[in-house]
Write a protein that holds these residues in place. Structure first.
Motif, PDB file in Angstrom:
ATOM      1  N   MET A   1      39.465 -27.454  49.628  1.00 47.79           N
ATOM      2  CA  MET A   1      38.484 -28.190  50.401  1.00 47.79           C
ATOM      3  C   MET A   1      37.826 -29.396  50.318  1.00 47.79           C
ATOM      4  SD  MET A   1      35.149 -28.384  47.839  1.00 47.79           S
ATOM      5  CE  MET A   1      33.906 -29.974  47.538  1.00 47.79           C
ATOM      6  N   SER A   2      38.233 -31.138  50.183  1.00 41.68           N
ATOM      7  CA  SER A   2      38.472 -31.925  50.894  1.00 41.68           C
ATOM      8  C   SER A   2      37.358 -32.990  49.673  1.00 41.68           C
ATOM      9  CB  SER A   2      38.240 -32.608  52.106  1.00 41.68           C
ATOM     10  OG  SER A   2      38.555 -34.041  52.079  1.00 41.68           O
ATOM     11  N   THR A   3      38.108 -34.039  49.074  1.00 38.60           N
ATOM     12  CA  THR A   3      37.530 -34.983  48.200  1.00 38.60           C
ATOM     13  C   THR A   3      37.222 -36.486  48.611  1.00 38.60           C
ATOM     14  OG1 THR A   3      39.523 -35.311  46.827  1.00 38.60           O
ATOM     15  CG2 THR A   3      38.512 -33.614  46.084  1.00 38.60           C
ATOM     16  N   THR A   4      38.081 -35.933  49.183  1.00 39.77           N
ATOM     17  CA  THR A   4      37.855 -37.602  50.433  1.00 39.77           C
ATOM     18  C   THR A   4      36.450 -37.690  50.854  1.00 39.77           C
ATOM     19  OG1 THR A   4      39.838 -37.593  50.999  1.00 39.77           O
ATOM     20  CG2 THR A   4      38.708 -39.172  52.446  1.00 39.77           C
ATOM     21  N   PRO A   5      35.880 -39.283  50.078  1.00 42.86           N
ATOM     22  CA  PRO A   5      34.017 -39.463  50.646  1.00 42.86           C
ATOM     23  C   PRO A   5      34.448 -39.701  51.935  1.00 42.86           C
ATOM     24  CG  PRO A   5      35.556 -41.276  48.975  1.00 42.86           C
ATOM     25  CD  PRO A   5      36.510 -40.455  49.528  1.00 42.86           C
ATOM     26  N   ARG A   6      33.653 -39.244  52.360  1.00 39.19           N
ATOM     27  CA  ARG A   6      33.027 -39.642  53.629  1.00 39.19           C
ATOM     28  C   ARG A   6      32.776 -41.457  53.943  1.00 39.19           C
ATOM     29  NH1 ARG A   6      28.232 -40.590  57.289  1.00 39.19           N
ATOM     30  NH2 ARG A   6      27.077 -39.353  55.048  1.00 39.19           N
ATOM     31  N   ARG A   7      33.182 -41.967  54.891  1.00 38.53           N
ATOM     32  CA  ARG A   7      33.017 -43.495  54.912  1.00 38.53           C
ATOM     33  C   ARG A   7      31.835 -43.640  55.715  1.00 38.53           C
ATOM     34  NH1 ARG A   7      35.209 -46.550  51.769  1.00 38.53           N
ATOM     35  NH2 ARG A   7      35.865 -48.219  52.639  1.00 38.53           N
ATOM     36  N   ILE A   8      31.178 -44.812  55.783  1.00 36.67           N
ATOM     37  CA  ILE A   8      29.746 -44.961  56.453  1.00 36.67           C
ATOM     38  C   ILE A   8      29.973 -46.884  56.561  1.00 36.67           C
ATOM     39  CG2 ILE A   8      28.141 -43.854  55.313  1.00 36.67           C
ATOM     40  CD1 ILE A   8      26.997 -45.858  54.120  1.00 36.67           C
ATOM     41  N   THR A   9      29.639 -47.148  58.124  1.00 38.09           N
ATOM     42  CA  THR A   9      28.909 -48.630  58.451  1.00 38.09           C
ATOM     43  C   THR A   9      28.195 -49.431  57.528  1.00 38.09           C
ATOM     44  OG1 THR A   9      31.138 -48.243  59.792  1.00 38.09           O
ATOM     45  CG2 THR A   9      30.179 -50.343  60.082  1.00 38.09           C
ATOM     46  N   VAL A  10      27.743 -49.780  57.126  1.00 42.63           N
ATOM     47  CA  VAL A  10      26.731 -51.312  56.824  1.00 42.63           C
ATOM     48  C   VAL A  10      27.007 -51.943  57.347  1.00 42.63           C
ATOM     49  CG1 VAL A  10      25.959 -49.466  55.306  1.00 42.63           C
ATOM     50  CG2 VAL A  10      26.898 -51.251  54.569  1.00 42.63           C
ATOM     51  N   THR A  11      25.821 -53.594  57.261  1.00 41.81           N
ATOM     52  CA  THR A  11      25.482 -54.063  57.687  1.00 41.81           C
ATOM     53  C   THR A  11      25.806 -55.160  56.981  1.00 41.81           C
ATOM     54  OG1 THR A  11      25.469 -53.635  60.534  1.00 41.81           O
ATOM     55  CG2 THR A  11      24.675 -56.343  58.908  1.00 41.81           C
ATOM     56  N   LEU A  12      25.723 -56.011  55.985  1.00 35.91           N
ATOM     57  CA  LEU A  12      25.543 -57.034  54.744  1.00 35.91           C
ATOM     58  C   LEU A  12      25.107 -58.842  55.940  1.00 35.91           C
ATOM     59  CD1 LEU A  12      28.048 -56.081  52.105  1.00 35.91           C
ATOM     60  CD2 LEU A  12      26.234 -55.329  53.191  1.00 35.91           C
ATOM     61  N   ASN A  13      23.863 -58.396  56.102  1.00 38.05           N
ATOM     62  CA  ASN A  13      23.670 -59.761  56.511  1.00 38.05           C
ATOM     63  C   ASN A  13      24.722 -59.518  57.749  1.00 38.05           C
ATOM     64  OD1 ASN A  13      22.337 -61.221  54.505  1.00 38.05           O
ATOM     65  ND2 ASN A  13      23.332 -62.529  53.574  1.00 38.05           N
ATOM     66  N   ASP A  14      25.492 -60.653  58.188  1.00 37.55           N
ATOM     67  CA  ASP A  14      26.212 -60.555  59.483  1.00 37.55           C
ATOM     68  C   ASP A  14      27.357 -59.802  59.846  1.00 37.55           C
ATOM     69  OD1 ASP A  14      23.833 -61.924  61.063  1.00 37.55           O
ATOM     70  OD2 ASP A  14      24.434 -64.011  60.981  1.00 37.55           O
ATOM     71  N   ALA A  15      27.676 -58.783  58.791  1.00 40.09           N
ATOM     72  CA  ALA A  15      29.127 -58.700  58.138  1.00 40.09           C
ATOM     73  C   ALA A  15      29.153 -57.091  58.490  1.00 40.09           C
ATOM     74  CB  ALA A  15      30.000 -59.521  57.346  1.00 40.09           C
ATOM     75  N   ARG A  16      29.692 -56.868  59.120  1.00 36.51           N
ATOM     76  CA  ARG A  16      30.026 -54.754  58.953  1.00 36.51           C
ATOM     77  C   ARG A  16      30.775 -54.605  58.297  1.00 36.51           C
ATOM     78  NH1 ARG A  16      27.767 -52.016  63.346  1.00 36.51           N
ATOM     79  NH2 ARG A  16      29.452 -50.435  63.137  1.00 36.51           N
TER      80      ARG A  16
END
Ligand code: FES
Length: 88
Positions: A1-16
């Motif tokens: 079982m992996s303990t590495t968290p899944r990564r997500i991409t979000v936009t902060l104002n204009d920065a991803r």
């Protein structure tokens, strides 16, 4: 079982930026070194996380176009847009 968290991409104002799935919006902002993302109406004082449990409303931010969301309670999700008075 992996303990590495899944990564997500979000936009902060204009920065991803990338974050760990399961983080709150406030945690994503703090993780980017952003400690304040709005100012008070009358005195213009900076506000960000304070109580961290949804009680103080200091952390209000716009999430996917919905204003006045509590950053400490909203879970960040992939492709989410977070807007506020900050430079990302
Ligand atoms: S930090 Fe207090 S409501 Fe979010």
């Amino acid at each position: 079982m992996s303990t590495t968290p899944r990564r997500i991409t979000v936009t902060l104002n204009d920065a991803r930026v990338t974050a760990n799935a399961g983080q709150s919006v406030g945690a994503v902002l703090m993780g980017q070194g952003i400690k304040a993302w709005r100012t008070t109406r009358i005195e213009g004082k900076p506000r960000g996380l304070f109580c961290g449990i949804g009680a103080c409303y200091d952390c209000l931010v716009t999430v996917d176009g919905q204003p006045n969301q509590r950053a400490c309670l909203v879970e960040a999700t992939d492709s989410m847009t977070i807007e506020g008075d900050f430079d990302a």
